[in-house]
Design an enzyme around this catalytic site. Structure first.
Site, PDB file in Angstrom:
ATOM      1  CG  ASP A   6      -1.267   1.305   1.459  1.00  0.00           C
ATOM      2  OD1 ASP A   6      -2.506   1.556   1.182  1.00  0.00           O
ATOM      3  OD2 ASP A   6      -0.900   2.081   2.207  1.00  0.00           O
TER       4      ASP A   6
ATOM      5  CG  ASP B 165      -3.619   3.877  -2.746  1.00  0.00           C
ATOM      6  OD1 ASP B 165      -4.656   2.999  -2.875  1.00  0.00           O
ATOM      7  OD2 ASP B 165      -3.463   4.357  -1.387  1.00  0.00           O
ATOM      8  CD  GLU B 166      -5.324  -0.843  -0.704  1.00  0.00           C
ATOM      9  OE1 GLU B 166      -5.242  -1.114   0.498  1.00  0.00           O
ATOM     10  OE2 GLU B 166      -6.324  -0.601  -1.374  1.00  0.00           O
TER      11      GLU B 166
HETATM   12 MG   LIG Z   1      -2.819   4.129   0.523  1.00  0.00          MG
END
Ligand SMILES: [Mg+2]
Length: 408
Positions: free
Chosen positions: A9, A105-106
């Site tokens: 993350d 974002d992961e």
């Molecule tokens: Mg994040």
């Protein structure tokens, strides 16, 4: 053999990219806002400094400025974020080919087969962190587990709170680490579900895990059952690279329970598939121009594409194009298998519109898509289904239950 899965993350992803690209100092409290020129603009991301001052994602700029008067505000640059996200995938692929972008974002990665090249679990995790920091200047947090759900919870519940940003959650740690936590912390246990559970006297994840499987199924159906499995650390979904190749095309298909020969029935299924691929496209902040439909059945197969003027991730627009292909080209042969895909992908700029206040018609249709996605994520894939899916030819409900639905 047990798998080793990482969920990687990016911390404050949008603002970190802005800091890297535009040279904002880390001592500047920076936020990304949908409309920086208006006090009613919504905060999309805040840097750690602004967060420490109490600024939260989703609140209005006006409120944020009251907490943090010297806030620096920038509009979002989705294309930059997407490019960074793709670069991160490329870096993660130097560790394993099994990388699955989960959101912008992961990303999940399965390092079971390749980890021995880098050291033990902790060394490998550290190397991932170091590479992303060195190459992109972004801090990554890593959750480690033997499946995706454990890796995700390891990240959200523990790694994000650790000084070094890495933590693991294993099956034999569940009773000590996971079960004492409040039910709201269970991955994908939405607000509504946690209210239901609390009303039944279930306060912790452990209370839920201790319930009888049959009672869970009776009371909350498939969605409850999948959540209950998660509470017990069980998850069978593999890290799939499909979404990766999906950057060229995002597709989905299904085998039908019997031969479909009526256009109306095919429309129902097409709509479901369009919904699924558009949801995945939106999750990756992508839109596509070319829609392809493939049918196969006992009288042979059919494959046609059509390209729109503008890229879209709006279900009804993709469906209109798919239905147009069927209308013009399908010769009423029986259909047993259907596949729909969206290609010629580009970053989805209309997202920015949907975050603004005065929504025009296009962005409000777009907003509906995102809202439906959120509902499905929270309450399961069948939480919102189109009325047409309730017809006999609809497969959404049946599919969701077969594959553990809200999980996809
Ligand atoms: Mg994040």
């Amino acid at each position: 053999m047990e798998k080793i899965i990482f969920l990687v993350d990016m911390q404050s992803f949008f603002v970190s990219v802005e800091q890297q690209l535009h040279g904002y100092s880390p001592s500047t409290p920076l936020v990304v806002s949908g409309d920086p020129s208006r006090p009613s603009g919504v905060i999309l991301a805040a840097c750690p400094l602004a967060k420490r001052a109490g600024v939260k994602n989703g609140e209005r700029l006006r409120e944020a400025r009251m907490k943090c008067p010297h806030l620096t505000v920038t509009p979002p640059h989705m294309e930059d974020y997407l490019n960074y996200s793709i670069q991160i995938t490329r870096f993660l692929e130097t560790f394993t080919e099994l990388v699955e972008p989960y959101s912008i974002d992961e990303q999940f990665m399965d390092v079971t087969g390749s980890m021995h090249l880098f050291g033990d679990v902790w060394e490998t995790a550290q190397k991932v962190q170091e590479l992303i920091d060195k190459e992109l200047g972004i801090r990554a947090r890593l959750g480690i587990g033997t499946n995706k759900v454990l890796a995700k919870m390891a990240c959200d519940l523990f790694a994000k709170k650790n000084a070094n940003g890495v933590d693991a959650l294993t099956l034999n740690q569940l009773s000590d680490k996971l079960w004492p936590l409040p039910i709201e912390d269970l991955f994908r246990c939405g607000r509504k579900m946690s209210i239901h559970l609390r009303a039944r006297g279930i306060q912790t994840i452990g209370d839920f895990a201790a319930m009888d499987a049959e009672a869970v199924r009776k009371e909350w159906g498939v969605h409850g059952q999948v959540l209950w499995m998660n509470a017990r650390g069980v998850d069978y979904s593999p890290v799939s690279t499909e979404t990766l190749e999906g950057r060229k095309a995002i597709g989905s298909g299904m085998t039908l329970p019997f031969d479909y020969i009526h256009k109306q029935d095919l429309h129902t299924v097409l709509l479901e598939l369009c919904e699924e691929i558009c949801r995945r496209a939106r999750k990756l902040h992508l839109a596509g121009k070319t829609i392809s439909v493939a049918f196969s059945g006992k009288n042979g197969s059919f494959h046609r594409s059509s390209t729109r003027d503008e890229a879209t991730s709006i279900t009804m627009e993709v469906f209109e194009t798919a239905a147009g292909i069927v209308q013009n080209q399908w010769k009423h042969h029986p259909v047993r298998r259907v596949h729909v895909s969206l290609s010629s992908l580009t970053p989805d700029d209309t997202l920015q519109l949907s975050l603004l206040e005065d929504v025009n018609e296009k962005s409000s249709r777009h907003q509906i898509g995102y809202t439906m996605d959120k509902l499905k994520e929270k309450y399961g894939a069948t939480a919102v289904i189109r009325a047409s899916s309730l017809l006999k030819s609809g497969q959404a409900e049946e599919r969701a239950s077969r594959i553990g639905g809200h999980y996809k």
